[in-house]
Enzyme design. Structure first.
Site, PDB file in Angstrom:
ATOM      1  CE1 TYR A 149      -3.997  -1.978  -0.152  1.00 11.94           C
ATOM      2  CE2 TYR A 149      -2.705  -3.439   1.219  1.00 11.94           C
ATOM      3  CZ  TYR A 149      -3.790  -3.217   0.401  1.00 11.94           C
ATOM      4  OH  TYR A 149      -4.672  -4.232   0.137  1.00 11.94           O
ATOM      5  CE1 TYR A 433     -10.190   0.384   7.341  1.00  7.29           C
ATOM      6  CE2 TYR A 433      -9.432   0.380   9.632  1.00  7.29           C
ATOM      7  CZ  TYR A 433      -9.391   0.921   8.356  1.00  7.29           C
ATOM      8  OH  TYR A 433      -8.574   1.985   8.088  1.00  7.29           O
TER       9      TYR A 433
END
Length: 433
Positions: A149, A433
């Site tokens: 990322y 999450y």
């Protein structure tokens, strides 16, 4: 929780065009269509290497998925299930002195049959452009693979601690607290965890709002959870009978020694007394030789609650990743510990936060941010959006990044940035999450 407006935001047209050129359909899954909704959930499970979910598990997962903006990438030649997935929603994230709306990204999967085709890049960049178009200043995610990322500008901003304790040698040293501990049934446990998280999440930067499905899973109420039958719950009530803490945990036998290991699934408290009471329960539990928990703040007091600190092992690891999109809005949303007047030059290959920025922080701890005409050569400090995102919540030191060659400028200026940005309590993201 009601269906968020972001579910109505259309897909990013640039990513849609890019994927269409590869023969792929990039669209929002229709969660009111049973086949489309189930296909998204099953593709998500496949992408994370989970077992094929049962119909009951699919129905339960849809309760959460329907509250999010779910995007699939479809290949007509590969069947009805999407070959890649991503979803997002807007959630409040605690920052020093307040909250900011964050674009939370989850369910990022690409089928093993469709790797190396630019799908992940299209999805992630599409999410950032969608967030920007919605006026959201920062994005966040938790990751399975830590090397992916950074290429999209995310920085590892919210480290957490994985704690393990040898209870045979630790020795309890904490003070006894008023109140009492009682066992809780699973539904009561789920309700307590949700309530306590919402009551406490504003006390540490990095925390976000939870959702019912999260607490059902922690409490052993999720369909398909192999550990569900082993989940136990304990709650702490203060001297007035108010619930101030709750913990979900499992016990598993250590082979050949007739002793057990206690694994904490989640621990939620609103007071120091509640935290001490629950740690005492763990450390002094009969027939337990060791205990462990993840997603704890770096300043958890456990090492100072036992006689032998060497019985507690702390493993720090990355967890919450942030990405600044709208720099002025993000920096002006939080408070700072010290005054500052500095010009930052930010390198952002995707362009969102790029440029030179004058940051003035007054004695009130609030920032005023404006763009300048300066360059990297005239700025006081030079850094990338990854580094800016990493220090944003106050959990990563600017001085540490400077020592690593990731932030460039005069030492005293970087020290001043560090002092201003640092959070008083260790930031925490206590959920996946």
């Amino acid at each position: 929780m009601t269906a968020p407006e972001e579910t109505l935001i259309p897909v990013d047209t640039e990513s849609q065009r890019r994927l269409r050129e590869s023969g792929l359909d990039y669209r929002i899954a229709d969660m009111t269509d049973p086949a489309d909704a189930e296909g998204f959930v099953r593709a998500d499970a496949r992408g994370f290497l989970d077992e094929e979910p049962t119909d009951k598990a699919v129905a339960q997962m849809l309760e959460t998925m329907r509250l999010r903006r779910n995007i699939g990438v479809y290949d007509a030649a590969a069947g009805d299930l999407p070959v890649a997935t991503v979803n997002s929603w807007i959630t409040p994230m605690t920052v020093p002195g307040g909250e900011i709306d964050m674009w939370a990204i989850s369910s990022v999967t690409v089928s093993g049959t469709h790797r190396r085709r630019g799908i992940a890049r299209a999805m992630l960049e599409g999410e950032l452009r969608s967030a920007a178009s919605a006026g959201i200043a920062i994005a966040g995610l938790t990751v399975s693979e830590a090397t992916i990322y950074g290429r999209y500008g995310f920085g590892s901003a919210l480290p957490v601690a994985r704690l393990s304790v040898d209870t045979t040698r630790a020795g309890w040293m904490g003070e006894n607290v008023p109140g009492r501990l009682v066992y809780a049934d699973r539904q009561t446990l789920a309700d307590d965890l949700e309530t306590l998280h919402e009551q406490s999440r504003t006390t540490r930067a990095g925390q976000i709002a939870g959702w019912p499905g999260r607490w059902q899973r922690m409490a052993g109420l999720a369909e398909g959870d192999k550990e569900a039958a082993a989940v136990r719950g304990i709650r702490y009530l203060d001297a007035d009978g108010v619930v101030r803490g709750a913990m979900a945990y499992t016990l598993s036998e250590i082979p050949a020694v007739f002793r057990s290991e206690l694994r904490i699934r989640t621990l939620q408290t609103t007071t120091d007394e509640a935290l001490r009471a629950l740690w005492q329960f763990v450390v002094q539990h009969d027939l337990v030789d060791r205990a462990s928990v993840d997603l704890r703040p770096l300043d958890d007091p456990l090492p100072w609650l036992v006689a032998d600190q060497r019985a507690v092992k702390t493993e720090v690891h990355d967890h919450g990743w942030l990405r600044v999109i709208d720099l002025p809005t993000a920096l002006q949303a939080r408070e700072y510990r010290a005054p500052l007047d500095v010009v930052l030059h930010v390198d952002d290959p995707l362009g969102f936060a790029a440029g030179s920025w004058r940051i003035r922080i007054g004695a009130d701890g609030r920032a005023e941010v404006r763009a300048t005409d300066g360059t990297a050569d005239t700025a006081d400090v030079r850094l990338g959006v990854i580094e800016l995102s990493a220090i944003y919540a106050g959990g990563v030191r600017a001085t540490q990044l400077a020592a690593a060659g990731r932030i460039h400028g005069a030492g005293e200026t970087i020290t001043a940035i560090d002092e201003a940005f640092r959070a008083s309590a260790a930031p925490l993201l206590g959920i996946w999450y």
